[in-house]
Design a protein around this motif. Structure first.
Motif, mmCIF file in Angstrom:
data_model
loop_
_atom_site.group_PDB
_atom_site.id
_atom_site.type_symbol
_atom_site.label_atom_id
_atom_site.label_comp_id
_atom_site.label_asym_id
_atom_site.label_seq_id
_atom_site.Cartn_x
_atom_site.Cartn_y
_atom_site.Cartn_z
ATOM 1 N N LEU A 322 1.210 -1.520 0.125
ATOM 2 C CA LEU A 322 0.228 0.268 -0.026
ATOM 3 C C LEU A 322 0.390 1.431 0.304
ATOM 4 N N GLY A 323 1.929 1.460 0.807
ATOM 5 C CA GLY A 323 2.840 2.137 0.504
ATOM 6 C C GLY A 323 3.025 2.902 -0.492
ATOM 7 N N ALA A 324 3.936 1.648 -1.196
ATOM 8 C CA ALA A 324 4.609 2.097 -3.034
ATOM 9 C C ALA A 324 2.834 2.243 -3.893
ATOM 10 N N LEU A 325 2.177 1.597 -3.745
ATOM 11 C CA LEU A 325 0.896 2.390 -4.093
ATOM 12 C C LEU A 325 0.682 3.773 -3.867
ATOM 13 N N ARG A 326 0.779 4.248 -2.264
ATOM 14 C CA ARG A 326 0.503 6.079 -2.305
ATOM 15 C C ARG A 326 1.370 6.711 -2.787
ATOM 16 N N ALA A 328 3.251 5.801 -5.646
ATOM 17 C CA ALA A 328 2.843 6.453 -6.825
ATOM 18 C C ALA A 328 1.723 7.086 -7.329
ATOM 19 N N ALA A 329 1.290 7.717 -6.500
ATOM 20 C CA ALA A 329 -0.654 8.003 -6.794
ATOM 21 C C ALA A 329 0.085 9.837 -6.158
ATOM 22 N N LEU A 330 0.462 9.325 -4.824
ATOM 23 C CA LEU A 330 1.092 10.896 -5.058
ATOM 24 C C LEU A 330 1.844 11.942 -6.281
ATOM 25 N N GLU A 331 2.813 10.796 -6.680
ATOM 26 C CA GLU A 331 3.948 10.576 -7.484
ATOM 27 C C GLU A 331 2.967 11.972 -8.767
ATOM 28 N N VAL A 332 2.126 11.063 -9.051
ATOM 29 C CA VAL A 332 0.723 11.503 -9.985
ATOM 30 C C VAL A 332 0.367 12.792 -10.175
ATOM 31 N N ALA A 333 0.260 12.937 -8.549
ATOM 32 C CA ALA A 333 -0.655 14.421 -8.503
ATOM 33 C C ALA A 333 -0.215 15.085 -7.609
ATOM 34 N N GLN A 334 1.054 14.878 -7.042
ATOM 35 C CA GLN A 334 1.367 16.274 -7.111
ATOM 36 C C GLN A 334 3.521 17.009 -8.185
ATOM 37 N N MET A 352 3.266 10.031 -20.710
ATOM 38 C CA MET A 352 2.454 9.976 -20.338
ATOM 39 C C MET A 352 2.713 8.150 -20.021
ATOM 40 N N PRO A 353 4.122 8.539 -18.972
ATOM 41 C CA PRO A 353 3.953 6.603 -18.797
ATOM 42 C C PRO A 353 2.868 6.250 -17.783
ATOM 43 N N GLU A 354 2.893 5.138 -18.084
ATOM 44 C CA GLU A 354 1.284 3.921 -17.207
ATOM 45 C C GLU A 354 2.361 3.689 -15.648
ATOM 46 N N LEU A 355 1.062 3.611 -14.739
ATOM 47 C CA LEU A 355 1.362 4.019 -13.275
ATOM 48 C C LEU A 355 1.764 2.075 -13.431
ATOM 49 N N SER A 356 3.070 1.659 -12.703
ATOM 50 C CA SER A 356 3.250 0.555 -12.349
ATOM 51 C C SER A 356 3.528 0.605 -10.726
ATOM 52 N N VAL A 362 -4.247 -8.417 -4.880
ATOM 53 C CA VAL A 362 -5.276 -8.405 -6.284
ATOM 54 C C VAL A 362 -5.663 -7.050 -6.252
ATOM 55 N N GLU A 363 -6.529 -6.910 -5.198
ATOM 56 C CA GLU A 363 -6.759 -5.761 -5.146
ATOM 57 C C GLU A 363 -6.226 -4.006 -4.796
ATOM 58 N N ILE A 364 -5.072 -4.911 -4.731
ATOM 59 C CA ILE A 364 -3.949 -3.187 -4.997
ATOM 60 C C ILE A 364 -3.604 -3.748 -7.209
ATOM 61 N N ASP A 365 -3.252 -4.107 -7.535
ATOM 62 C CA ASP A 365 -3.159 -4.562 -8.467
ATOM 63 C C ASP A 365 -4.496 -3.601 -8.658
#
Length: 628
Positions: A322-326, A328-334, A352-356, A362-365
């Motif tokens: 979840l921290g890695a997902l967070r 990545a999401a912050l990088e996209v937003a900020q 814009m490269p895809e978020l990986s 499963v749910e985090i993917d």
């Protein structure tokens, strides 16, 4: 990559063992009731801080009640009354101090303590009535008795405890203490000859006291009952019953006061001994309950440790994903999206490269894929918005340029018609049309400014600032209401004349629109330390401090043009023009209740007045440069 599992399964694995452990622990704590130990220990603290001071205060109030009753019978000494009042006040102060600093109290106990404070505040009023002769003996006894009733109510509230045997015995001891209180009331009422009303109250007090004593003795523990039985069966108590019957019959026994004083003291000593015994009983019971609770809690400690270790292992794994997902999401937003938007505003192309996000859940993917889709959608929306804004700007610019061309031709034709017109009425109409055309030209320039382009109107040489102010007022519908005051001969650089005229005209028009029709709009100008200042003052209703602050912030930092905010087009145009030439526009309240707009033109745009030699020469016409 290992087999992915659902987040539901991981949460169940994370929480199942701790939840089972907590349920077992809850059952143990509920069964043992460890809080019972704390309440039993609190019983001793409450005895020290509340009940014991309350008993001492009750005794002093009982003595003051008796000596006050004797004073009303002219059998008391005023100095003795004063001394007893001093002792009562000392007991009251001690009770207030201990009860106010005690922290081991529930809300119900606090409420009862406040009720005692309220009754104690009546002491001065009761004493004043006694000293001034406004109170008789019966009223005095009832007034003091009301205070003691509240104190006994506090005793009953503090005695509430989960240990039923101790609570029952405490309640009985309190009842015996109240029986002693009734005896002291009898003592005060029956001192000397009695009146019918006093005998009625005395009879009621005797019945209540005998009932409490008989009932309490049957329920009291044998270890506590012996002292009370010895007192009840004593010859002095038997003489008391005989004297009570005599007083009820209307007689006045001589040794009544001496007998009741001795019995009251004996009752008090027995009461305090019984209370001390109950107080000491709570400590062993509390220790026993606490030992059982600690033993059972220790038995569950191993299970809790195992469950915590398992939960931490599962939680750490899930937390990392979840921290890695967070991140990545912050990088996209900020970072990513703001960078893309900034590039689009400059007209550059973006990728814009895809978020990986690497995950075994499963749910985090799925969330990572969703963020990637949202990112792409946001970029497409930003591209569409940029294209829309650019298209709207082109439309504004094209329409404005066409309108400028037509208006320019219209003005040339109107000037030609004015030169050929001879009829005054027709000439006046032509002047009105010319003024209307001037206003339409300003609105067309406003569209060009909204599109982000530069209006084509400009001057080849400096223009006096007075003429700039007059030119701005001429572009306003209600120009008759505008008064341009005389100002110094400083001139404005030709390239910025058109924009400054437009800016001042927008402010003047705003002043005429938001002020009454009969009020003037004043335009002033003067040299400032860093340039030249225009002031546009109206006498309207003005604005609140919050509105002024909001508008000044918009003028200082021009926002992006919003098509939905069409009511603020003039403000947007002013802020764009001011930002283009580093002009500062500020709004503030007017002394006349309206609003004053202050325009500070930087000194690099301001030239000195034209020399006198040039002024005397025939004025050469100014050449206006247009790019249409």
């Amino acid at each position: 990559m290992g087999r992915s599992r659902t987040i539901r399964m991981k949460i169940i694995g994370l929480l199942l063992v701790p939840l089972a452990s907590m349920v077992v622990l809850w059952g143990v704590i509920t069964a043992v009731t460890a809080t019972e130990s704390l309440e039993l220990r609190q019983y001793k603290t409450l005895w020290t801080n509340l009940r014991l001071p309350a008993y001492k205060l009750i005794s002093e109030i009982q003595r003051e009640r008796l000596i006050s009753a004797r004073l009303l019978r002219n059998s008391g000494d005023k100095s003795a009354v004063a001394a007893q009042r001093t002792r009562t006040d000392a007991a009251s102060d001690a009770f207030r101090q201990l009860s106010s600093t005690s922290k081991d109290r529930s809300e119900e106990i606090r409420t009862q303590v406040d009720a005692v404070y309220t009754q104690l505040d009546r002491l001065d009023a009761i004493r004043g009535e006694i000293d001034t002769g406004l109170s008789d003996r019966l009223h005095t006894v009832e007034a003091y008795s009301a205070i003691n009733d509240t104190l006994f109510g506090l005793h009953k509230r503090v005695a509430l405890i989960d240990d039923i045997p101790i609570y029952e015995q405490s309640r009985i001891v309190i009842d015996l203490g109240y029986a002693k209180e009734l005896l002291t009331r009898e003592q005060a009422v029956a001192f000397g000859p009695t009146q019918p009303a006093e005998r009625r109250l005395f009879t009621e007090l005797v019945g209540n006291r005998r009932f409490l004593v008989d009932q309490s003795l049957n329920e009291l523990d044998p270890s506590l009952r012996d002292q009370q039985v010895a007192l009840i069966t004593s010859p002095a108590y038997q003489r008391l019953r005989i004297m009570e019957d005599q007083i009820i019959a209307g007689k006045a026994p001589r040794s009544w006061l001496t007998l009741t004083e001795g019995l009251s003291k004996s009752f008090q000593e027995a009461l305090m001994r019984a209370s001390a015994v109950l107080n000491t009983r709570t400590e062993p019971i509390a220790d026993q309950v606490l030992s059982r609770a600690l033993l059972l809690a220790g038995a569950t400690l191993g299970l809790v440790v195992v469950s915590i270790a398992f939960s931490l292992r599962m939680g750490n794994r899930l937390s990392k994903e979840l921290g890695a997902l967070r991140l990545a999401a912050l990088e996209v937003a900020q970072e990513r999206l703001p960078h893309v938007v900034a590039k689009l505003r400059k007209g550059e192309k973006v990728e814009m490269p895809e978020l990986s996000v690497a995950s075994t859940t499963v749910e985090i993917d799925d969330v990572g894929q969703a963020f990637s889709t949202v990112q792409q959608t946001a970029v497409e929306a930003a591209v569409g918005q940029a294209q829309l804004s650019e298209g709207v700007g082109h439309v504004f610019r094209n329409l404005a340029r066409r309108s400028q061309t037509l208006l320019h031709r219209q003005r040339i034709q109107l000037q030609d018609m004015q030169h050929r017109a001879t009829d005054p009425d027709a000439l006046d109409d032509l002047f009105k049309l010319d003024h209307l055309t001037t206003r339409m030209r300003r609105h067309a320039e406003g569209l060009i400014i909204l599109s982000g382009a530069t209006p084509g109107r400009g001057w080849s040489r400096p223009v006096p600032l007075l003429d700039v102010a007059r030119g701005a007022s001429a572009e306003v519908e209600d120009y008759q209401r505008v008064t341009v005051e005389p100002m110094s001969g400083q001139r404005l650089a030709g390239p910025v004349v058109g924009d400054v005229i437009h800016l001042i005209a927008e402010l003047i028009e705003n002043a005429t629109v938001y002020s009454p029709k009969h009020t003037p709009v004043i335009v002033r100008g003067e040299v400032a330390a860093r340039g030249f200042t225009f002031e546009v003052e109206d006498r309207g209703l003005g604005m609140s401090a919050e509105e002024l602050a909001e508008l000044n912030e918009r003028l200082a930092s021009p926002p992006e043009f919003d098509l939905a905010d069409s009511d603020r087009l003039g403000l947007f145009v002013v802020s764009r023009l001011a930002a283009r030439h580093d002009i500062r526009v500020t709004l503030r309240g007017s002394p006349y209740g309206g609003t004053t707009a202050i325009v500070l033109i930087p000194e690099e745009h301001v030239a000195e007045p034209e020399p006198e030699a040039h002024v005397k020469e025939p004025a050469r016409p100014m050449r206006v440069v247009r790019s249409e």
